[in-house]
Design an enzyme around this catalytic site. Structure first.
Site, PDB file in Angstrom:
ATOM      1  N   ASP A  95       8.423   5.122 -11.193  1.00 26.89           N
ATOM      2  CA  ASP A  95       7.945   5.576 -12.451  1.00 26.89           C
ATOM      3  C   ASP A  95       8.489   6.991 -12.921  1.00 26.89           C
ATOM      4  O   ASP A  95       8.587   7.338 -13.973  1.00 26.89           O
ATOM      5  CB  ASP A  95       6.427   5.707 -12.255  1.00 26.89           C
ATOM      6  CG  ASP A  95       5.504   4.544 -12.254  1.00 26.89           C
ATOM      7  OD1 ASP A  95       6.222   3.575 -12.501  1.00 26.89           O
ATOM      8  OD2 ASP A  95       4.554   4.597 -12.178  1.00 26.89           O
ATOM      9  N   LYS A 105      -1.700  -4.098  -2.852  1.00 25.99           N
ATOM     10  CA  LYS A 105      -2.970  -3.436  -2.250  1.00 25.99           C
ATOM     11  C   LYS A 105      -3.151  -1.923  -2.739  1.00 25.99           C
ATOM     12  O   LYS A 105      -2.372  -1.357  -2.387  1.00 25.99           O
ATOM     13  CB  LYS A 105      -3.020  -3.846  -1.026  1.00 25.99           C
ATOM     14  CG  LYS A 105      -4.266  -3.494  -0.181  1.00 25.99           C
ATOM     15  CD  LYS A 105      -4.744  -2.222   0.200  1.00 25.99           C
ATOM     16  CE  LYS A 105      -5.870  -2.000   1.150  1.00 25.99           C
ATOM     17  NZ  LYS A 105      -5.908  -0.610   1.352  1.00 25.99           N
ATOM     18  N   SER A 142       0.661  -1.184   0.047  1.00 31.18           N
ATOM     19  CA  SER A 142       0.047   0.023  -0.126  1.00 31.18           C
ATOM     20  C   SER A 142       0.682   1.445  -0.181  1.00 31.18           C
ATOM     21  O   SER A 142       1.444   1.549  -1.204  1.00 31.18           O
ATOM     22  CB  SER A 142      -1.036  -0.147   1.229  1.00 31.18           C
ATOM     23  OG  SER A 142      -2.056  -0.741   1.028  1.00 31.18           O
TER      24      SER A 142
END
Length: 437
Positions: free
Chosen positions: A326, A340, A315
């Site tokens: 990214d 999750k 999470s």
């Protein structure tokens, strides 16, 4: 109760078995809420209304939610306990272990500040959405569960000999927690073998951040271990980075292994300490409305960074590692993360009860929905069971060359540092040549 970003839960932990649950600090039940409900039936309807207005899935798991309301409001409730049972039955229709009801005692436990002293065995778990089994996300470091050798992905099959079949996380908490120094036996299923762990409950103090200066061929590097995104994680992280910057480290290794998550806003604040610009995370509710969080030009350092992740990184850990990956700010080393991608808000209802409601999904900057899938590291390094046990039995080896994942992270970081120094030297040479002209 209004829920701010700081009150949003972003964690794979349905519960933290230290007798509390990880939630936002400062959650409270207002007096108006406490006096609102006059009958058990009104509490049932209040919970139904909250789900109707804010639940992430507008189809309610393909359930006719209005028909559910008619069904449960046509029933007679003679006690709070009957209402609690009905509410839990109603919420099960959503097939979402993260959306759950808490009676007043359970809600009070949830409100304990995560930066304080906790009581219990120190394991964090969830209920698998498909199998409904109780799965350990990770043990908290320096707790009875951690010292006993309980691992991420372990399945709890029995608590003091009682089968957990059909048991939800709330019921599990009630059985596992208890007085300090009392014992509880957890039966764990690991690789088709059941193991009994006798644990003594204890006071558990959580400090989410540890840091040190570690030697490397490329000079001193900063090592930061983040255990969970609790209320004070961001402030401790900021202090750690600033301290290491003053010590002139050449790069960083950020260890998120077995970090189950925690507060949504904590992950965003920490991402901003490493990222100068770029998207951090997007959350999307059932109406498709997107809340995009971005960096704010306030990064503390731009030095090379490697992040350690594993199957216990969940999470909020996945938001941070996904943002850094990214945006090409860091290289991820280790194994695939937990997977999750849901956000819960927590609020008081009725006469002191509470509930957690899944209100949104989150996506990494590249638009990746990691729910169930997890984040793949850039460099994969698996640990054998023997290696895991060795690191557990001798924790002094963690973040040393005897820790295979750390050793690889150090190798990757050294190359990143060398590449950056090479680029800096080239830039300096070009600048000098230009000035001579």
């Amino acid at each position: 109760m209004a829920i701010t970003k700081r009150g949003l839960i972003l964690s794979a932990t349905a519960v933290v078995l230290t007798a509390v649950t990880v939630t936002g600090a400062g959650i409270h039940l207002s007096q108006s809420q406490a006096s609102f409900r006059q009958s058990p039936k009104e509490l049932v309807d209040e919970v139904w209304q909250i789900i109707d207005k804010s639940y992430v899935d507008g189809t309610f798991n393909q359930v006719d939610w209005k028909a559910v309301r008619n069904d449960y409001l046509n029933r007679t409730y003679t006690s709070d306990e009957e209402a609690y049972k009905a509410i839990r039955e109603m919420l099960k229709k959503l097939d979402d272990p993260y959306t759950r009801f808490m009676n007043p005692e359970e809600f009070r436990n949830m409100q304990i500040d995560t930066s304080g002293e906790l009581t219990g065995v120190g394991i964090q778990l969830t209920q698998d959405e498909k199998t409904k089994k109780l799965v350990v996300i990770s043990p908290i470091e320096d707790t009875p569960a951690f010292q006993a050798g309980i691992l991420a992905k372990d399945i709890i099959t029995k608590i003091d000999g009682k089968s957990t079949e059909g048991m939800d996380t709330t019921q599990a908490v009630n059985l596992i927690r208890g007085p300090i120094n009392s014992q509880v036996t957890l039966t764990i299923l690991r690789e088709n073998k059941e193991i009994d762990f006798k644990l003594k409950r204890a006071k558990i103090e959580i400090h989410p951040v540890r840091s040190s200066v570690n030697k490397s061929p490329m000079g001193d590097i900063g090592y930061i271990r983040l255990n969970q995104f609790s209320a004070n994680a961001a402030s401790e992280m900021r202090d750690a980075i600033k301290s290491l910057e003053q010590k002139k480290v050449t790069g960083y290794i950020l260890d998120l292994r077995s970090n189950p998550g925690g507060l949504l806003y904590g992950s965003i604040e920490i991402a901003r300490m490493w990222l100068k610009e770029g998207t951090i995370v997007s959350t999307v509710d059932r109406l498709g409305e997107t809340d995009r969080q971005t960096a704010n030009q306030r990064a503390i350092t731009d030095k090379p960074l490697v992040v350690l992740v594993d199957g216990g990184s969940a999470s909020a850990s996945e938001i941070l590692s996904g943002a850094l990956q990214d945006n090409k700010r860091a290289v991820l080393v280790g194994t695939k993360t937990f997977g999750k991608g849901l956000v819960q808000s927590v609020r008081g209802v009725g006469n002191g009860s509470g509930m957690a409601v899944t209100i949104a999904k989150y996506f990494t900057p590249n638009g990746t929905d990691i729910n169930h899938a997890g984040i793949e590291p850039d460099v994969k390094v698996e640990l054998t069971d023997a290696q895991k046990q060795e690191l557990r039995s001798d924790r002094t080896k963690i973040a040393t060359l005897a820790d295979p994942q750390y050793a690889k992270a150090l190798d990757v970081l050294s190359k990143e540092i060398a590449a950056k120094q090479g680029n800096n030297n080239k830039a300096e040479t070009k600048a000098k040549q230009k000035s001579k002209k």
